[in-house]
Design an enzyme around this catalytic site. Structure first.
Site, mmCIF file in Angstrom:
data_model
loop_
_atom_site.group_PDB
_atom_site.id
_atom_site.type_symbol
_atom_site.label_atom_id
_atom_site.label_comp_id
_atom_site.label_asym_id
_atom_site.label_seq_id
_atom_site.Cartn_x
_atom_site.Cartn_y
_atom_site.Cartn_z
ATOM 1 N N GLY A 111 15.346 -0.603 30.143
ATOM 2 C CA GLY A 111 14.977 -1.842 29.462
ATOM 3 C C GLY A 111 15.935 -2.323 28.399
ATOM 4 O O GLY A 111 15.682 -3.344 27.755
ATOM 5 N N ASN A 115 0.814 -1.221 0.000
ATOM 6 C CA ASN A 115 0.000 0.000 0.000
ATOM 7 C C ASN A 115 0.847 1.271 0.000
ATOM 8 O O ASN A 115 0.303 2.377 -0.022
ATOM 9 C CB ASN A 115 -0.985 0.007 1.179
ATOM 10 C CG ASN A 115 -0.298 0.043 2.531
ATOM 11 O OD1 ASN A 115 0.916 0.262 2.635
ATOM 12 N ND2 ASN A 115 -1.064 -0.172 3.592
ATOM 13 N N SER A 144 6.350 -1.936 12.317
ATOM 14 C CA SER A 144 7.462 -2.527 13.069
ATOM 15 C C SER A 144 8.220 -1.567 13.983
ATOM 16 O O SER A 144 9.352 -1.850 14.353
ATOM 17 C CB SER A 144 8.459 -3.160 12.086
ATOM 18 O OG SER A 144 8.957 -2.187 11.190
ATOM 19 N N HIS A 203 17.147 3.021 13.173
ATOM 20 C CA HIS A 203 18.198 2.010 13.202
ATOM 21 C C HIS A 203 19.579 2.660 13.273
ATOM 22 O O HIS A 203 19.829 3.693 12.644
ATOM 23 C CB HIS A 203 18.097 1.110 11.968
ATOM 24 C CG HIS A 203 16.822 0.331 11.916
ATOM 25 N ND1 HIS A 203 16.331 -0.244 10.768
ATOM 26 C CD2 HIS A 203 15.925 0.029 12.893
ATOM 27 C CE1 HIS A 203 15.193 -0.861 11.025
ATOM 28 N NE2 HIS A 203 14.927 -0.710 12.310
ATOM 29 N N TYR A 233 4.262 -4.535 19.544
ATOM 30 C CA TYR A 233 4.864 -5.042 18.310
ATOM 31 C C TYR A 233 5.247 -6.510 18.461
ATOM 32 O O TYR A 233 4.860 -7.366 17.651
ATOM 33 C CB TYR A 233 6.085 -4.206 17.937
ATOM 34 C CG TYR A 233 6.919 -4.818 16.840
ATOM 35 C CD1 TYR A 233 6.362 -5.101 15.594
ATOM 36 C CD2 TYR A 233 8.276 -5.119 17.050
ATOM 37 C CE1 TYR A 233 7.130 -5.677 14.587
ATOM 38 C CE2 TYR A 233 9.038 -5.679 16.036
ATOM 39 C CZ TYR A 233 8.461 -5.964 14.813
ATOM 40 O OH TYR A 233 9.222 -6.528 13.817
#
Length: 325
Positions: free
Chosen positions: A283, A30, A75, A187, A139
Site C-alpha cells: 500500500g 490531557n 494520529s 516518523h 484515522y
C-alpha cells in the site's frame, strides 16, 4: 483569547509558541501523548479531556475565547486499524462535544488540523484540494468525517472554519527548546536521528525499486514552524472576516525521497547511518506530494525552511532532549 486543544503535543506546542507572540492563549490537553514541558510558559494551561463537557463549559465561561484551534486527535495509522473505536471516539465524538460547547457559547471560528490521509492513495503524484478524498484507514476516515461535520455546521449554524491538510510535519523550533517526542516514534526523520544518536540499531528502508529517481519512496516534509505559521495566517483570516470557510493543503510542492532524507541526516550530523534494505510495504505509493498553490494564492503562505533547516533543527532538539528526564 485563543483556545488551543492539544497544545502540549508536537505540532500544537509549536503553534502555541508562535501564537503566544501576539495573542493570549489557553491550552487544553490531557497529556495522554503531549508533554507539559513543551507548553509555552506565557499561556494558561488546563489539563483536561477534549470530550469532557463540564471542563469545556468552564473553559468557555472563564476565558473570553474568540476562536478554537484543534490539534488533539489520535494520529497513528496502524493503531487506528487495530483500534478504530479509539479513533472514532476521540477524533469524531469528542470533537463533536467540543463543537457543541463552542456554539452554545457563541464561538464560531475554528481551525482544524487535518491530514492528507483523507486522500488515501490518490491516482496523481501531486495532490491538490480538488483531488478525490478516499481514505483507506480509520484515522483518515475520522478526519474526513470531521471535515464533513464542519461543512454541515457552517451551513446550519454559521460556524466558520479552516481545514488544513498535510503529510509529514518535521523539524523542531529553531530555539531548540521544543521538538518532536513521540512514543512510539513512527516518523522517518526522528527515527534516523535516533539511530545516529545510538538509540536504535538500524534504519529500515522499505523498497528500493520504486519508479523514482533513486528507487525509494518520495514524501512531502514540512517544517513544523511553517505549519504553525499557516495555522496563524488562517486564524487571522477568520478573525478579520476575510474567510468563512476554506480547505488548504500544506506542503513543499516537490517532496524528498527516503534516501535523500537519510543522506541529508548523515551530512548534517557527520555520522554514517546503519541502513537495512527491506521489501516494500503493502500500500505504499511511490510518490505523495501536496500542492500548496491555493493557500499561497489566497493567504500568501509559503514554506520558509529547507530540508537542511528541518534536519538541523531536529538534530539540535534530539541532542538536547537526551538530557530531559
Amino acid at each position: 483569547m485563543i483556545l488551543v486543544v492539544g497544545g502540549a503535543g508536537y505540532i500544537g506546542s509549536h503553534l502555541v509558541k508562535e501564537l503566544a507572540e501576539q495573542n493570549e492563549v489557553v491550552v487544553l490537553d490531557n497529556l495522554s501523548t503531549g508533554h507539559e514541558y513543551l507548553i509555552d510558559q506565557r499561556v494558561h494551561f488546563v489539563q483536561g479531556d477534549l470530550g469532557d463537557r463540564e471542563t469545556l463549559n468552564q473553559l468557555f465561561s472563564n476565558y473570553p475565547i474568540k476562536a478554537v484551534m484543534h490539534f488533539a486527535a489520535n494520529s497513528l495509522v496502524g493503531e487506528s486499524v487495530q483500534n478504530p473505536f479509539k479513533y472514532y471516539e476521540n477524533n469524531v465524538s469528542n470533537t463533536l462535544t467540543l463543537l457543541n460547547v463552542m456554539l452554545k457559547h457563541g464561538v464560531k471560528k475554528f481551525i482544524f488540523s487535518s491530514t492528507a490521509a483523507t486522500y488515501g492513495i490518490p491516482e496523481t503524484d501531486t495532490i491538490t484540494e480538488e483531488t478525490v478524498t478516499n481514505p483507506i484507514n480509520p484515522y483518515g476516515h475520522s478526519k474526513l468525517m470531521v471535515e464533513q461535520i464542519l461543512e454541515d455546521l457552517h451551513q446550519a449554524y454559521g460556524l466558520n472554519y479552516v481545514v488544513l491538510r498535510y503529510f509529514n510535519a518535521a523539524g523542531a523550533h529553531v530555539s531548540g527548546e521544543i521538538g518532536e517526542n513521540h512514543d512510539p516514534e513512527t516518523h522517518l526523520i526522528p527515527i534516523v536521528l535516533e539511530q545516529l544518536l545510538g538509540k536504535r540499531e538500524s534504519i529500515s528502508v522499505f523498497g528500493t525499486d520504486y519508479d523514482t529517481h533513486d528507487g525509494t519512496c518520495i514524501r512531502d516534509y514540512i517544517h513544523v514552524t511553517d505549519l504553525a505559521n499557516a495555522h496563524i495566517l488562517s486564524l487571522n483570516a477568520l478573525l478579520e472576516e476575510k474567510l468563512q470557510k476554506a480547505t488548504y493543503n500544506l506542503g513543499n510542492g516537490k517532496g524528498y525521497s527516503v534516501k535523500e532524507i537519510i543522506d541529508t541526516c548523515e551530512r548534517v550530523t557527520g555520522i554514517e547511518a546503519n541502513v537495512i534494505l527491506s521489501d516494500r510495504r503493502p500500500g505504499d505509493p511511490a510518490i505523495l506530494v501536496a500542492s500548496s498553490e491555493k493557500i499561497y494564492r489566497e493567504l500568501g503562505w509559503k514554506t520558509k525552511y529547507t530540508l537542511e533547516d528541518i534536519i538541523e533543527s531536529a538534530w539540535k532538539w534530539h541532542k538536547s532532549s537526551m538530557t530531559i528526564v
